[in-house]
Design an enzyme around this catalytic site. Sequence first.
Site, mmCIF file in Angstrom:
data_model
loop_
_atom_site.group_PDB
_atom_site.id
_atom_site.type_symbol
_atom_site.label_atom_id
_atom_site.label_comp_id
_atom_site.label_asym_id
_atom_site.label_seq_id
_atom_site.Cartn_x
_atom_site.Cartn_y
_atom_site.Cartn_z
ATOM 1 N N GLU A 14 0.884 -1.145 -0.016
ATOM 2 C CA GLU A 14 0.214 -0.145 0.016
ATOM 3 C C GLU A 14 0.820 1.334 0.039
ATOM 4 O OE1 GLU A 14 -2.233 -2.988 0.481
ATOM 5 O OE2 GLU A 14 -3.413 -1.468 0.132
ATOM 6 N N TYR B 114 3.409 2.109 2.172
ATOM 7 C CA TYR B 114 3.884 2.666 3.506
ATOM 8 C C TYR B 114 5.541 2.415 3.186
ATOM 9 C CZ TYR B 114 -0.696 2.605 5.047
ATOM 10 O OH TYR B 114 -1.967 2.997 5.398
ATOM 11 N N ARG C 294 10.699 4.700 -7.332
ATOM 12 C CA ARG C 294 10.031 5.952 -7.178
ATOM 13 C C ARG C 294 10.230 6.743 -6.049
ATOM 14 N NH1 ARG C 294 4.777 7.315 -8.895
ATOM 15 N NH2 ARG C 294 3.277 8.010 -7.431
ATOM 16 N N ARG D 250 2.747 -8.900 4.076
ATOM 17 C CA ARG D 250 1.979 -8.438 3.153
ATOM 18 C C ARG D 250 2.652 -7.812 1.971
ATOM 19 N NH1 ARG D 250 -3.159 -5.607 4.172
ATOM 20 N NH2 ARG D 250 -4.321 -5.680 2.099
ATOM 21 N N HIS E 145 -1.668 3.716 -1.766
ATOM 22 C CA HIS E 145 -2.714 4.700 -1.535
ATOM 23 C C HIS E 145 -2.427 5.981 -2.396
ATOM 24 C CE1 HIS E 145 -4.204 2.628 1.930
ATOM 25 N NE2 HIS E 145 -3.191 2.775 2.836
ATOM 26 N N ALA F 235 -2.003 5.700 -5.555
ATOM 27 C CA ALA F 235 -2.359 5.573 -6.889
ATOM 28 C C ALA F 235 -3.617 5.986 -7.125
ATOM 29 C CB ALA F 235 -2.557 3.869 -6.978
ATOM 30 N N ARG F 236 -3.602 6.354 -8.614
ATOM 31 C CA ARG F 236 -4.928 6.954 -9.079
ATOM 32 C C ARG F 236 -6.099 5.976 -9.816
ATOM 33 N NH1 ARG F 236 -6.564 10.898 -6.519
ATOM 34 N NH2 ARG F 236 -5.833 9.619 -4.986
ATOM 35 N N ARG G 84 -11.912 -6.769 -2.351
ATOM 36 C CA ARG G 84 -13.032 -7.090 -2.990
ATOM 37 C C ARG G 84 -13.569 -8.452 -3.161
ATOM 38 N NH1 ARG G 84 -17.124 -5.390 -3.592
ATOM 39 N NH2 ARG G 84 -17.866 -4.700 -5.785
ATOM 40 N N CYS H 189 -18.878 0.309 0.261
ATOM 41 C CA CYS H 189 -19.100 1.752 0.211
ATOM 42 C C CYS H 189 -18.193 2.593 0.884
ATOM 43 C CB CYS H 189 -20.533 2.064 0.588
ATOM 44 S SG CYS H 189 -20.546 1.637 2.403
ATOM 45 N N GLN I 257 -18.254 3.949 3.576
ATOM 46 C CA GLN I 257 -18.675 5.233 4.067
ATOM 47 C C GLN I 257 -18.553 5.132 5.576
ATOM 48 O OE1 GLN I 257 -22.845 5.076 2.215
ATOM 49 N NE2 GLN I 257 -22.853 7.148 3.102
ATOM 50 N N CYS J 25 -19.980 0.166 10.242
ATOM 51 C CA CYS J 25 -20.249 -0.371 9.066
ATOM 52 C C CYS J 25 -21.716 0.396 8.669
ATOM 53 C CB CYS J 25 -20.366 -1.843 8.902
ATOM 54 S SG CYS J 25 -21.035 -2.272 7.487
HETATM 55 FE FE1 SF4 Z 1 -18.513 -2.687 3.601
HETATM 56 FE FE2 SF4 Z 1 -19.788 -1.623 5.721
HETATM 57 FE FE3 SF4 Z 1 -17.615 -0.310 4.967
HETATM 58 FE FE4 SF4 Z 1 -19.606 -0.131 3.459
HETATM 59 S S1 SF4 Z 1 -19.287 0.456 5.585
HETATM 60 S S2 SF4 Z 1 -17.589 -0.754 2.843
HETATM 61 S S3 SF4 Z 1 -20.780 -2.221 3.737
HETATM 62 S S4 SF4 Z 1 -17.717 -2.731 5.582
#
Ligand code: SF4
Length: 642
Positions: A143, A145, A154, A193, A231, A233-234, A267, A316, A318, A332
Site C-alpha cells: 500500500e 508505506y 519512485r 503483506r 494509497h 495510486a490513481r 473486494r 461503500c 462510508q 459499517c
Molecule cells: Fe463494507 Fe460496511 Fe465498509 Fe460499506 S461501511 S464498505 S458495507 S464494511
Amino acid sequence: MGSMHTGFESRPDGVERLAAFYAERARGGAALIVTGGFSPNDAGNLGPHRAQFSTAEDRERHRPIPAAVHAEGGRIALQLLHSGRYGFHDRIVAPSPLKAPINAHVPRELSAAEIEQTIDDFARAATLAREAGYDGVEIMGSEGYLVSQFLAGRTNRRADEWGGPLANRMRFPAEIVRRTRAATGPDFLIVYRISALELVEGGLSGEETAALACAVEAAGATLLNTGIGWHEARIPTIAQAVPRGAFAWATRRLKQAVRIPVIASNRINAPELAEEIVARGDADLVSLARAMLSDPQFAAKARSGDRAGINVCIACNQACLDHYFIGEPVSCVVNPRAGRETKLFFARATTRKRIAVIGGGPAGLACAANAAERGHAVTLYEKAAGLGGQFNLAKRVPGKQEFGESIAYYEERLKRAGVEVLLNQAPQPSDLEAFDETVIATGIAPRLPAIAGVGHSKVVSYVDVLAGRASVGREVVILGMGGIGFDVALYLLERDGRAPLEPAAFEAHWGITRDPKAPGGLAPGGIPALAPGLRLTMMKRSATPFGHTLGRTTGWVHRAELARHGVRMMKSVEYLKIDDAGVHVRLEGNALVVPADTVVLCTGQLPHRPLEGRHVIGGAREAGELDAKRAMLEGAQLAARL
Ligand code: SF4
C-alpha cells in the site's frame, strides 16, 4: 480476517473495544485475524496520535486482545506498520526526502544507522507481540508505506547499500523478516503483506515482485498476504467501481513463485467468490476485512452454507475507511453494531410489544429486523411493491449494484425473524391504534427548487432518472452537485453499458496490464481517454469545492471518472430560469445560457412524513444527503431501546 485500521488503535479505551471487536469475529469463525496497523517506533505512527507497539507497557496493555480471541478459538497476528512518508505528523521519515502526493508533510531521509535501528524496532516489536500472546505478526509491506517506499525506485533514490539495484532495495524487507524470525523463533507466524500490484509509476513490476516474494520466503516468512495498489495510486482498488475479486490473478502470479501459502485479498465479499479463487488455484487462503465488519459471522455462515444469511459488504467505505480518515472509529453502514460491540446490544425484550414500522427503506429495515429478533411482534408497512427504499435507486448507479445484496439480506432477515411485511400499503392513523409502538421511517421526498420554469417538460427529478422512468436527451444539465448529482452523472454516462464491471474491462478502463515486465502493472499509455457519449454539465449554487460531500476514499474515483468523460462543472451559479433554450444562469456577474435537452434536479431532499408517530427515524426525521449510514444506525439504536 485481513487488517483494517479501526481508529481504536490510538484511543484510551481502544484495547477493550478491540478485544470485543476481534472476539466477535473469532466467534464468527475467522480462522486468523490480523489487527490494524501498529507502528514499531515513533516516526512510523500513521496519525498524530500514538498507535504504536514498541514498549513493555504496550505488551501489558495488549494482553486482553489475544486472550479474548483465543477464548473464542481464534488466532490473531499484530500488524506492524511503519507509515514512512504517509504519516500525518512532522516526524516522518523515508528512504529519500520525497513528499508523497497525498501528504503535506515532507519526510526526513533516514540515515544508514536509523535504517538498522528501524529493522531492529520491527524485530523487537514482534518479540513483544509474542510475549503479549499474539500468534504472529504481519509485516506491512504494501500500500505504499515505508517498506514499499524502500522497494520502489519512485521513492528510493539512495546511493548506499539500501538503494539502487533491486537486490539492494529488497534488503530492507528481507532484513526485517530475517531479524524478526531470529528474534521470535521458528514457531511464530510471520505474515508478509506484499504489494501484488503497485499501480503507480516507478512501482515494482510483476517479475520484481515475484523476486521479492522469494526473498521474504527465504528470510523466514510463514505466509504471504497480498495488498493491491499504493494509497497514492490513481486507480481504485477497493471501491465499488472495482469488480469483485478483480485482482486474484496478481496473487496467482506470486503463488506460482513461492512454496509458502499465499493469501488473496481486495473486494472478496462472498463465499462463492472466495471458493472460486481458492479452487482456481489463485491463492491458498482468502483474506476478508470489510466483509467481516459487515458480518462478523461470515466464516461460520459460509461454512454452514448459509449464503442468504450473510450481510454482504457493499464496498461503500462510508462508515469504515471514510470514518478512519476523519478520525472516527470505524463502523459499517449495513451493520451498525460493528465497532460498537461494547455499546450497542440487542437484548431479549422482557415484554413482547406490538410494533408498527412504517417504511421499508434502510431505517425501517434495520429497526424492524433488530426489534423482531429481540422478540417483539413487528409489522412493517411499505407503500411500494418491494422493500429497500432509496437502496433501490442506489443499486442502479454503475458500481453500486451491491446495494441489491443489502436488500436481499434484510428481506431474508425479516423473514427469519417473523416480521409481518405488508407491501403496497400506506397505513392510516386508525390502522396503527392497535400497536404499542409506531416507528415512522417514511424516508425523504426530493426538494423542488424555486426556479422559474422548473415545471418545464424537460425538467425531471433524479428519482425518475434513476428509476428509468424519464427519457433523457444527449445534452444534459444536472442541478445540484451532492452525492446524488454525481451518482446521476455516472448513471447517465455509463447507462449504455460502458461501466467496466468485469475484470478485463476494468483493467482496460484503468490502464492496468498483466504484463509481468510492466513497472507498477501500468499499461504504457496510462489511463486511456474516453470518447464522450453525452454532453453533460453539472452546476451548483454554493462555492464549495466540487464533490466535497463525497466520501474521503471514494470521491476521487467519481471526480476522476467525470473528468475523463469531459463533464463540465460550474459553481457559485445563480439560477435564473429554465426554458426551451436550456438553463439560464448568472456566473461571476455574467448571464449565460447552458443548452439542455434535459435538466435533472438533484437539489436536495425534504423529510417525507405523511404520519406522525412517537418514534421518527432516518430521512423522515432529517433529510440531508441520502444517508443510509445514519438511517440504519438510528433504526438499530431505536430497536435496541424499544
Ligand atoms: Fe463494507 Fe460496511 Fe465498509 Fe460499506 S461501511 S464498505 S458495507 S464494511
